[in-house]
Scaffold this active site. Structure first.
Site, PDB file in Angstrom:
ATOM      1  N   HIS A   1      22.360  41.655   7.784  1.00  0.00           N
ATOM      2  CA  HIS A   1      21.193  40.792   7.585  1.00  0.00           C
ATOM      3  C   HIS A   1      20.196  41.376   6.602  1.00  0.00           C
ATOM      4  O   HIS A   1      19.774  42.524   6.750  1.00  0.00           O
ATOM      5  CB  HIS A   1      20.465  40.571   8.910  1.00  0.00           C
ATOM      6  CG  HIS A   1      21.344  40.013   9.994  1.00  0.00           C
ATOM      7  ND1 HIS A   1      21.021  40.099  11.324  1.00  0.00           N
ATOM      8  CD2 HIS A   1      22.531  39.358   9.943  1.00  0.00           C
ATOM      9  CE1 HIS A   1      21.970  39.524  12.047  1.00  0.00           C
ATOM     10  NE2 HIS A   1      22.902  39.062  11.237  1.00  0.00           N
TER      11      HIS A   1
ATOM     12  N   ARG B   1      31.837  29.696  14.993  1.00  0.00           N
ATOM     13  CA  ARG B   1      30.937  30.829  15.080  1.00  0.00           C
ATOM     14  C   ARG B   1      30.546  31.164  16.507  1.00  0.00           C
ATOM     15  O   ARG B   1      29.427  31.574  16.784  1.00  0.00           O
ATOM     16  CB  ARG B   1      29.687  30.449  14.283  1.00  0.00           C
ATOM     17  CG  ARG B   1      29.271  31.575  13.402  1.00  0.00           C
ATOM     18  CD  ARG B   1      28.005  31.354  12.742  1.00  0.00           C
ATOM     19  NE  ARG B   1      27.017  32.259  13.228  1.00  0.00           N
ATOM     20  CZ  ARG B   1      27.137  33.568  13.275  1.00  0.00           C
ATOM     21  NH1 ARG B   1      28.234  34.170  12.896  1.00  0.00           N
ATOM     22  NH2 ARG B   1      26.163  34.312  13.737  1.00  0.00           N
TER      23      ARG B   1
ATOM     24  N   TYR C   1      12.610  32.078  11.274  1.00  0.00           N
ATOM     25  CA  TYR C   1      13.757  32.741  11.878  1.00  0.00           C
ATOM     26  C   TYR C   1      14.403  33.747  10.911  1.00  0.00           C
ATOM     27  O   TYR C   1      14.666  33.430   9.753  1.00  0.00           O
ATOM     28  CB  TYR C   1      14.828  31.728  12.326  1.00  0.00           C
ATOM     29  CG  TYR C   1      16.051  32.468  12.800  1.00  0.00           C
ATOM     30  CD1 TYR C   1      16.047  33.069  14.051  1.00  0.00           C
ATOM     31  CD2 TYR C   1      17.146  32.657  11.963  1.00  0.00           C
ATOM     32  CE1 TYR C   1      17.117  33.837  14.472  1.00  0.00           C
ATOM     33  CE2 TYR C   1      18.222  33.421  12.372  1.00  0.00           C
ATOM     34  CZ  TYR C   1      18.196  34.007  13.629  1.00  0.00           C
ATOM     35  OH  TYR C   1      19.249  34.785  14.025  1.00  0.00           O
TER      36      TYR C   1
ATOM     37  N   ASP D   1      21.193  31.169   7.604  1.00  0.00           N
ATOM     38  CA  ASP D   1      21.180  30.581   8.947  1.00  0.00           C
ATOM     39  C   ASP D   1      19.955  29.666   9.104  1.00  0.00           C
ATOM     40  O   ASP D   1      18.815  30.134   9.041  1.00  0.00           O
ATOM     41  CB  ASP D   1      21.126  31.717   9.982  1.00  0.00           C
ATOM     42  CG  ASP D   1      21.337  31.228  11.409  1.00  0.00           C
ATOM     43  OD1 ASP D   1      21.388  29.994  11.619  1.00  0.00           O
ATOM     44  OD2 ASP D   1      21.445  32.075  12.313  1.00  0.00           O
TER      45      ASP D   1
ATOM     46  N   GLU E   1      27.258  29.055  17.475  1.00  0.00           N
ATOM     47  CA  GLU E   1      26.929  30.188  18.337  1.00  0.00           C
ATOM     48  C   GLU E   1      26.361  29.748  19.683  1.00  0.00           C
ATOM     49  O   GLU E   1      26.365  30.518  20.631  1.00  0.00           O
ATOM     50  CB  GLU E   1      25.993  31.170  17.628  1.00  0.00           C
ATOM     51  CG  GLU E   1      24.579  30.689  17.439  1.00  0.00           C
ATOM     52  CD  GLU E   1      23.751  31.683  16.619  1.00  0.00           C
ATOM     53  OE1 GLU E   1      24.222  32.093  15.554  1.00  0.00           O
ATOM     54  OE2 GLU E   1      22.653  32.034  17.060  1.00  0.00           O
TER      55      GLU E   1
ATOM     56  N   GLU F   1      24.742  28.189   8.031  1.00  0.00           N
ATOM     57  CA  GLU F   1      25.002  28.311   9.462  1.00  0.00           C
ATOM     58  C   GLU F   1      24.053  27.469  10.312  1.00  0.00           C
ATOM     59  O   GLU F   1      22.864  27.380  10.011  1.00  0.00           O
ATOM     60  CB  GLU F   1      24.856  29.788   9.831  1.00  0.00           C
ATOM     61  CG  GLU F   1      24.954  30.060  11.310  1.00  0.00           C
ATOM     62  CD  GLU F   1      24.727  31.533  11.625  1.00  0.00           C
ATOM     63  OE1 GLU F   1      24.783  32.364  10.699  1.00  0.00           O
ATOM     64  OE2 GLU F   1      24.482  31.824  12.800  1.00  0.00           O
TER      65      GLU F   1
ATOM     66  N   HIS G   1      19.466  27.947  11.855  1.00  0.00           N
ATOM     67  CA  HIS G   1      19.115  28.156  13.270  1.00  0.00           C
ATOM     68  C   HIS G   1      18.662  26.869  13.938  1.00  0.00           C
ATOM     69  O   HIS G   1      17.722  26.882  14.741  1.00  0.00           O
ATOM     70  CB  HIS G   1      18.061  29.257  13.399  1.00  0.00           C
ATOM     71  CG  HIS G   1      18.333  30.208  14.522  1.00  0.00           C
ATOM     72  ND1 HIS G   1      17.565  30.260  15.654  1.00  0.00           N
ATOM     73  CD2 HIS G   1      19.306  31.125  14.702  1.00  0.00           C
ATOM     74  CE1 HIS G   1      18.045  31.178  16.480  1.00  0.00           C
ATOM     75  NE2 HIS G   1      19.099  31.720  15.916  1.00  0.00           N
TER      76      HIS G   1
ATOM     77  N   HIS H   1      30.022  35.330  16.551  1.00  0.00           N
ATOM     78  CA  HIS H   1      28.630  35.770  16.660  1.00  0.00           C
ATOM     79  C   HIS H   1      28.594  37.257  17.005  1.00  0.00           C
ATOM     80  O   HIS H   1      29.263  37.685  17.936  1.00  0.00           O
ATOM     81  CB  HIS H   1      27.971  34.955  17.780  1.00  0.00           C
ATOM     82  CG  HIS H   1      26.483  34.994  17.808  1.00  0.00           C
ATOM     83  ND1 HIS H   1      25.783  35.128  18.980  1.00  0.00           N
ATOM     84  CD2 HIS H   1      25.564  34.893  16.828  1.00  0.00           C
ATOM     85  CE1 HIS H   1      24.477  35.099  18.710  1.00  0.00           C
ATOM     86  NE2 HIS H   1      24.326  34.954  17.416  1.00  0.00           N
TER      87      HIS H   1
END
Ligand code: MG
Length: 408
Positions: A128, A285, A164, A212, A264, A238, A214, A314
């Site tokens: 990340h 994922r 996020y 992502d 996820e 994602e 999220h 994940h």
């Protein structure tokens, strides 16, 4: 044929060496010294998982044959009558993974061998990068590239909001001045294409970039975003939608070729089977312990293989190192592996979990020890009890400027 080995006890180990609540299950057998470990970490509700194991799965498991993993899975799954969900699936995963660990130890083989052997030498991972703005984000991404990472998730703060993945400070003026975590979708979706444009200009084309969402934006803004980022050739976008909004993936597929990763938050095959069957996503994922463990995940991987869907299990800090080891063994053994998320294991976490997978050259490397190849130092683990906070580890509330709660 060796004599039947039976489950003698099931223990729940709660530890937080890095401040993240981890739940690990130890299945003890009637053969001296033989035990297995499994990940049952649901970090927002860990004590509910612990109760599900101690009060229900432990008495259910004691005395059973350790070799009958699939039969145990099927029997335990239906023993609650109402089944699935993150609490029961994590509880089941703890025992399921521990039984795979035991089977590997009994066979004298790493678990990836039991799953068919290596399809690759090591498991490429992504890590990340984050930044307050494009410049800071590009610098962080570059630093990770120099460490050998070729796949990097990029997240950037939206000024004045709790964004996020980037740790930005919320300073935007909410209607309720006491509100501390504030976020709005429109400034965010406008910022993402600009961010990727900057990164492609400054980092070039070789690095694989991931992002992502999220599940935070209204679905139609998600459709717009998937189209807007198409020119930047993401490795994947994602969690564009919440699990409740997955029918929007059809709309995305008809409009652009941005690779899509999803899942996820999925806990039930009714959620992921249709998306894979209709080829509406490119990467599945799931969080392996949240779908019930290794037994379920290997079936899901095989199903994806038939339909061109790759895996991207994940793998943040709230997967225990035991769970990371399980991810890695499956990643090694499946042809349709896509990428593995990795949160770098801090030093204390490595000390609590001897045999933690090794990270080098942007990959996870398995040791050749039988089973999952990982152990737990229970005395050391006991020195790191769960931290105390007012919401007991729950996901904190995030609200729009007008006070409306949004998805995490
Ligand atoms: Mg995610």
């Amino acid at each position: 044929m060796s004599a039947t080995v039976r489950i003698q006890d099931v223990q729940v180990i709660l530890t937080a060496p890095d401040g993240i609540r981890l739940v690990v299950v130890k299945v003890v057998t009637d053969q001296p010294g033989l035990y297995g470990l499994g990940c049952a970490t649901f970090t927002q509700r860990p004590l509910a998982v612990a109760a599900a194991i101690q009060d229900y799965l432990r008495p259910f498991a004691i005395g059973r044959d350790v070799d009958r993993i699939e039969d145990f899975y099927q029997a335990a799954f239906v023993s609650s009558y109402w089944r699935s969900g993150p609490v029961l699936n994590n509880a089941l995963s703890g025992l399921d993974q521990a039984l795979w660990d035991i089977k590997g130890k009994r066979a004298g083989m790493p678990v990836y061998q039991l799953l068919g052997g290596k399809c690759r030498e090591a498991v490429p991972v992504y890590t990340h990068a984050h930044g307050a703005d494009e410049v800071e984000l590009a610098e962080h991404t570059k630093a990770l590239m120099e460490k050998g990472f070729r796949y990097i998730r990029v997240q950037m703060s939206v000024p004045g909001m709790t964004t996020y993945g980037s740790g930005g400070k919320a300073t935007a003026q909410a209607l309720d001045p006491a509100q501390t975590r504030t976020w709005e979708p429109t400034p965010y979706v406008r910022s993402v294409p600009k961010m990727l444009d900057y990164l492609r200009i400054h980092l070039g084309e070789d690095v694989e970039l991931l992002h992502d969402v999220h599940e935070r934006v209204p679905p139609i803004q998600g459709v717009w975003l998937a189209k807007a980022v198409e020119p930047y050739r993401l490795f994947y976008l994602e969690d564009l939608f919440a699990p409740e909004d997955i029918s929007y993936f059809r709309m995305v597929r008809q409009q652009c070729a941005t690779p899509i990763a999803m899942g996820e938050l999925f806990v039930n095959q009714a959620e992921y089977v249709p998306l894979i069957r209709e080829q509406l996503i490119d990467f599945i994922r799931v969080h392996i312990s949240d779908i019930g463990g290794l037994s379920m995940a290997r079936k899901l991987a095989a199903f994806g293989e038939f339909l061109g869907v790759r895996t991207a299990f994940h793998g943040p800090g709230d997967v225990s190192p035991v769970g990371h080891a399980a991810n890695m063994h499956l990643d090694l053994a499946i042809p349709n592996f896509g990428i593995q998320e990795l949160s770098l294991f801090p030093e204390l976490t490595r000390a609590v979990f001897p045999g933690c997978p090794e990270v080098r050259e942007g990959c996870l490397w398995a040791n050749e020890r039988p089973g999952l190849g990982i152990d737990i130092d229970e005395k050391l683990a006991a020195q790191f009890p769960f931290p105390e906070d007012s919401i007991n580890g729950a996901w904190p509330e995030i609200r729009r400027l007008d006070g409306t709660v949004i998805k995490p």
